[in-house]
Write a protein that holds these residues in place. Structure first.
Motif, PDB file in Angstrom:
ATOM      1  N   ASN A 160       0.319  -1.118  -0.167  1.00 17.83           N
ATOM      2  CA  ASN A 160       0.221   0.244  -0.210  1.00 17.83           C
ATOM      3  C   ASN A 160       0.935   1.492  -0.046  1.00 17.83           C
ATOM      4  OD1 ASN A 160      -2.184  -0.839  -0.178  1.00 17.83           O
ATOM      5  ND2 ASN A 160      -2.169  -1.560   2.424  1.00 17.83           N
ATOM      6  N   ALA A 161       2.347   1.370   1.106  1.00 18.09           N
ATOM      7  CA  ALA A 161       2.753   2.224   0.837  1.00 18.09           C
ATOM      8  C   ALA A 161       3.421   2.450  -0.519  1.00 18.09           C
ATOM      9  CB  ALA A 161       3.717   2.176   2.023  1.00 18.09           C
ATOM     10  N   TYR A 162       3.130   1.735  -1.281  1.00 21.73           N
ATOM     11  CA  TYR A 162       4.546   2.019  -2.192  1.00 21.73           C
ATOM     12  C   TYR A 162       3.433   2.279  -3.625  1.00 21.73           C
ATOM     13  CZ  TYR A 162       6.472   0.749  -7.079  1.00 21.73           C
ATOM     14  OH  TYR A 162       6.693   0.642  -8.035  1.00 21.73           O
ATOM     15  N   VAL A 163       2.391   2.017  -3.917  1.00 23.20           N
ATOM     16  CA  VAL A 163       0.927   2.269  -4.365  1.00 23.20           C
ATOM     17  C   VAL A 163       1.090   3.660  -4.205  1.00 23.20           C
ATOM     18  CG1 VAL A 163      -1.349   2.216  -4.832  1.00 23.20           C
ATOM     19  CG2 VAL A 163       0.202   0.076  -4.851  1.00 23.20           C
ATOM     20  N   TRP A 164       0.735   4.303  -2.590  1.00 26.80           N
ATOM     21  CA  TRP A 164       0.664   5.500  -2.294  1.00 26.80           C
ATOM     22  C   TRP A 164       2.085   6.982  -2.968  1.00 26.80           C
ATOM     23  CZ3 TRP A 164       3.378   9.227   0.359  1.00 26.80           C
ATOM     24  CH2 TRP A 164       2.213  10.189   0.407  1.00 26.80           C
ATOM     25  N   VAL A 165       2.764   6.322  -2.856  1.00 26.91           N
ATOM     26  CA  VAL A 165       4.025   6.654  -3.467  1.00 26.91           C
ATOM     27  C   VAL A 165       3.799   6.847  -4.828  1.00 26.91           C
ATOM     28  CG1 VAL A 165       6.336   6.766  -3.135  1.00 26.91           C
ATOM     29  CG2 VAL A 165       5.676   6.367  -1.334  1.00 26.91           C
ATOM     30  N   ASP A 166       4.295   5.931  -5.542  1.00 26.91           N
ATOM     31  CA  ASP A 166       3.777   5.654  -6.476  1.00 26.91           C
ATOM     32  C   ASP A 166       2.487   7.065  -7.259  1.00 26.91           C
ATOM     33  OD1 ASP A 166       4.745   4.802  -9.471  1.00 26.91           O
ATOM     34  OD2 ASP A 166       3.155   3.646  -9.591  1.00 26.91           O
ATOM     35  N   ALA A 167       1.583   6.918  -6.319  1.00 27.44           N
ATOM     36  CA  ALA A 167       0.513   7.856  -6.980  1.00 27.44           C
ATOM     37  C   ALA A 167       1.437   8.949  -6.649  1.00 27.44           C
ATOM     38  CB  ALA A 167      -0.563   6.796  -6.927  1.00 27.44           C
ATOM     39  N   GLN A 168       1.545   9.362  -6.031  1.00 28.54           N
ATOM     40  CA  GLN A 168       1.904  10.923  -5.760  1.00 28.54           C
ATOM     41  C   GLN A 168       2.908  11.548  -6.542  1.00 28.54           C
ATOM     42  OE1 GLN A 168       0.588  12.770  -3.185  1.00 28.54           O
ATOM     43  NE2 GLN A 168      -0.698  10.956  -2.866  1.00 28.54           N
ATOM     44  N   GLY A 221       4.908  14.822  -9.654  1.00 31.06           N
ATOM     45  CA  GLY A 221       6.240  14.636  -9.957  1.00 31.06           C
ATOM     46  C   GLY A 221       6.660  15.325 -11.012  1.00 31.06           C
ATOM     47  N   PRO A 222       5.555  15.521 -11.740  1.00 28.83           N
ATOM     48  CA  PRO A 222       6.181  17.190 -12.952  1.00 28.83           C
ATOM     49  C   PRO A 222       6.240  18.721 -12.051  1.00 28.83           C
ATOM     50  CG  PRO A 222       4.582  15.756 -13.462  1.00 28.83           C
ATOM     51  CD  PRO A 222       4.680  15.071 -12.484  1.00 28.83           C
ATOM     52  N   GLY A 223       5.468  18.907 -11.731  1.00 23.31           N
ATOM     53  CA  GLY A 223       5.063  20.128 -10.777  1.00 23.31           C
ATOM     54  C   GLY A 223       6.860  20.011  -9.572  1.00 23.31           C
TER      55      GLY A 223
END
Length: 73
Positions: free
Chosen positions: A11-19, A24-26
């Motif tokens: 869940n932490a990996y999925v959350w970090v990937d979504a964030q 990321g571009p910003g």
């Protein structure tokens, strides 16, 4: 690892990937602007030091008609 720990890690990996996908571009643009601002600030400070040195030489020349320090070439 227990199943709960494994589930939490996934869940932490999925959350970090979504964030990263969302922000990321910003963050990349913000980091680029920060780097540009720091570079401009460093260049301005260097230019101010040179201008200050030249101003001191001019003041000494007008006060004494000869510079106290030797000019660097």
């Amino acid at each position: 690892m227990t199943l709960d720990q494994l589930d939490t890690a996934i869940n932490a990996y999925v959350w970090v990937d979504a964030q990263r996908a969302v922000y990321g571009p910003g963050l990349a643009v913000a980091a680029g602007l920060w780097a540009v601002c720091r570079t401009v600030r460093a260049v301005r400070r260097a230019a101010d030091r040179v201008r200050l040195h030249l101003d001191l030489q001019r003041i000494e020349y007008h006060a004494n008609q000869t510079p106290i320090r030797e000019e660097k070439s």
